[in-house]
Design an enzyme around this catalytic site. Sequence first.
Site, PDB file in Angstrom:
ATOM      1  N   HIS A   1      51.661  82.488   2.802  1.00 44.05           N
ATOM      2  CA  HIS A   1      50.829  81.283   2.740  1.00 44.05           C
ATOM      3  C   HIS A   1      50.493  80.815   4.165  1.00 44.05           C
ATOM      4  O   HIS A   1      49.402  80.297   4.421  1.00 44.05           O
ATOM      5  CB  HIS A   1      51.604  80.198   1.984  1.00 44.05           C
ATOM      6  CG  HIS A   1      50.771  79.105   1.400  1.00 44.05           C
ATOM      7  ND1 HIS A   1      51.351  77.974   0.855  1.00 44.05           N
ATOM      8  CD2 HIS A   1      49.436  78.932   1.263  1.00 44.05           C
ATOM      9  CE1 HIS A   1      50.386  77.176   0.406  1.00 44.05           C
ATOM     10  NE2 HIS A   1      49.223  77.727   0.645  1.00 44.05           N
TER      11      HIS A   1
ATOM     12  N   HIS B   1      56.085  82.160   0.813  1.00 45.84           N
ATOM     13  CA  HIS B   1      55.735  81.046   1.703  1.00 45.84           C
ATOM     14  C   HIS B   1      55.174  81.588   3.016  1.00 45.84           C
ATOM     15  O   HIS B   1      54.217  81.046   3.574  1.00 45.84           O
ATOM     16  CB  HIS B   1      56.974  80.212   2.041  1.00 45.84           C
ATOM     17  CG  HIS B   1      57.440  79.284   0.962  1.00 45.84           C
ATOM     18  ND1 HIS B   1      56.612  78.384   0.349  1.00 45.84           N
ATOM     19  CD2 HIS B   1      58.672  79.091   0.413  1.00 45.84           C
ATOM     20  CE1 HIS B   1      57.321  77.674  -0.537  1.00 45.84           C
ATOM     21  NE2 HIS B   1      58.563  78.089  -0.520  1.00 45.84           N
TER      22      HIS B   1
ATOM     23  N   HIS C   1      60.719  85.133  -2.353  1.00 46.15           N
ATOM     24  CA  HIS C   1      60.266  83.737  -2.405  1.00 46.15           C
ATOM     25  C   HIS C   1      59.843  83.254  -1.015  1.00 46.15           C
ATOM     26  O   HIS C   1      58.723  82.771  -0.821  1.00 46.15           O
ATOM     27  CB  HIS C   1      61.405  82.866  -2.949  1.00 46.15           C
ATOM     28  CG  HIS C   1      61.096  81.400  -2.998  1.00 46.15           C
ATOM     29  ND1 HIS C   1      60.760  80.757  -4.167  1.00 46.15           N
ATOM     30  CD2 HIS C   1      61.037  80.452  -2.033  1.00 46.15           C
ATOM     31  CE1 HIS C   1      60.515  79.486  -3.912  1.00 46.15           C
ATOM     32  NE2 HIS C   1      60.676  79.270  -2.617  1.00 46.15           N
ATOM     33  N   GLU C   2      60.747  83.409  -0.061  1.00 47.43           N
ATOM     34  CA  GLU C   2      60.439  82.924   1.287  1.00 47.43           C
ATOM     35  C   GLU C   2      59.289  83.715   1.898  1.00 47.43           C
ATOM     36  O   GLU C   2      58.481  83.172   2.654  1.00 47.43           O
ATOM     37  CB  GLU C   2      61.679  82.973   2.184  1.00 47.43           C
ATOM     38  CG  GLU C   2      62.826  82.068   1.718  1.00 47.43           C
ATOM     39  CD  GLU C   2      62.406  80.629   1.455  1.00 47.43           C
ATOM     40  OE1 GLU C   2      61.454  80.146   2.094  1.00 47.43           O
ATOM     41  OE2 GLU C   2      63.023  79.978   0.573  1.00 47.43           O
TER      42      GLU C   2
HETATM   43 ZN   LIG Z   1      60.254  77.488  -1.651  1.00 50.58          ZN
END
Ligand SMILES: [Zn+2]
Length: 686
Positions: free
Chosen positions: A479, A476, A472-473
């Site tokens: 991104h 990010h 998940h991280e």
């Molecule tokens: Zn998040």
Amino acid sequence: MTSPHTPDNPLLAEWTGAFGLPPFASIAPEHFRPAFDRALAAHRAEIDAVAENPEPASFDNIIAALERSGRDLERVSNVFFVLAGADTSDAIEAVEREISPLLARHSNALYLNPKLYARIANLYGRRGGLGLSPEQARVLDRYHTRFVRAGAALDKSAQDRLAAINERLASLGTQFGQNVLADEKSYVLLLEEGDLDGLPDFARAAARAAAAERGAPGKYAITLARSSCETFLQFSARRDLREKVFQAWIKRGENGGVTDNRALIAEMVELRAERAKLLGFESFADYRLDDQMAKTPAAARELLDEVWRRARAKAAAERDSLQDIVAGDGGNFPLAPHDWRYYAEKRRKAEFDLDEAEIKPYFQLDRMIEAAFETARRLFGLTFTLVAVPLYHPDARAWEVKDASGAHVGLFIGDYYARASKHSGAWMTSLRDQEKLTGKVSPIILNVCNFSKPAAGESALLSFDDARTLFHEFGHGLHGLLSNVTYPLLSGTAVPSDFVELPSQLYEHWLEVPEILQAYARHAATGEPMPKALLDRLLATRTYGQGFATVEYTACALVDLDLHGRRDPTALNVTEFERERLAALNMPAEIVMRHRLPHFQHLFSGGGYAAGYYSYMWSEVLDADAFEAFAETGDPFNPAVAQRLRDFIYSAGNLRDAGEAYKGFRGRLPSVDALLKKRGLADVIV
Ligand SMILES: [Zn+2]
């Protein structure tokens, strides 16, 4: 551009370390205050020069000039907030309390500057005739919206009140986060060998290491880091100790005394509502969502209600089956919140012949980091090379990121272990954001997590959930790393918060792709890949326990919308409000909100997710639907789909409206079906 060269203050000197890293070794807490003071003054002078510029307003002399300004402030802030989150101290906390109202005051001076707003409004009024590129038009539009939403168009007395509210909110938010950290730091349950019934080896080893770190070698420490206390709740056969730990966990911020957060919450909610009213909105939630993808609280609530009814029905069925296990074990008590995880783990073991202790040796931290890297290589052609550079803590590591042609993309820093100086949770942040306005600036991106640190010489083992958090991280992180925009305002994760979880939650899907799991889930002792049968059983449990997980989350999102949707939030009794709202929702008695209000940092520690906790579910509608785009091709790494994903999502920052970006990728807006299927809620009868 001011960049005062001050050799005595390493924060203000150019950062000439490898990859443009700050000189962490020579930075001391006492450098921050003077560096902030000088950087704030320098930025203030730049803003004034833009506002007072006698030339006719142009995109370059207003918008581009603002985009070029404040660079010292950004560098000082970035390094400061990395440390304040990941490696704080009493001295850093003191600076944080001092500086947060100053930063709020500074932001007021920018957004409530009447001359500056007049020039922006003038430019905005002529935007069609300026010959702007699409990106420039977007930047101008975002500036105008930001100024209006900050109150730039209001009269002086309303602006003065807004300014005071903003400063006060900044102080309260800082205090809130520090109080939660204080409650977490002050709690430790020290156990003897004989108290560890049910705990598997990895949990014993982690507890032993945590005790040693706290100066109690030979004992076992359970702390309020999520990975420590949740593991304990899942495995400990000692009902009395589970209750102790659970009570400490859910009472963070609600213990009376100086770290109690309830009065802070009441004041923050009231101030936010007042701010929204001054800006012409009925409630803070209306104000907040107006600039999000959801647009209105009603749209967010519609999604949550749909999910909530199904999740409650599913959780009720889960509770019944857990109560059966309690009875089967000879237990003569109704299932309590501190029992849920323990019996859910037992049931999982019984139903799927699967237990966490069997799985965990296959999820070594370093292999999972490699798995995340390999996924990025297959999707986007990125490579990651470990580099030895001085960072702020010995546990943090850095990798240079390159693209398929070998060109430098950025630096990725992973800081994965829990420690007392780190705030709880997991997050992505940056020391430098990508942009092209002032030359080719490459990003320096961090992932900060709180996984249990292993004893020296052993490899850190993750739960499947931890591995998902890592992915998940890292989503990010990509991104930020893949961002390809010109203007800093639009860079990377600078998107609405109900869209920002799309890149991260989408990335979690690749952890479950068999070619990633099979290759990277290898046993810590034997190096063997996870046997196919075990892998199949693991993947079969994907929707297991989703009633609980969905209730635990959705209750938070609904209470958040209720709290920030109040039109007259005066005289708020936080405990009473939470109890009353949960009763109105028919919250199952055996489940507690994932974040109770007194420690709900998403809402009150800074406030990035205030009236915005629904964002995770909103983004999940997007990520479930987005992954279907790969599934439909039969190839989880389909190059054409990956290219569209990169173009419209991961590299696009805030170039487009969120709905337009999604349509660019998928050809249409998403439907909720994929989400319900993913959570195993599609067939629930309500
Ligand atoms: Zn998040």
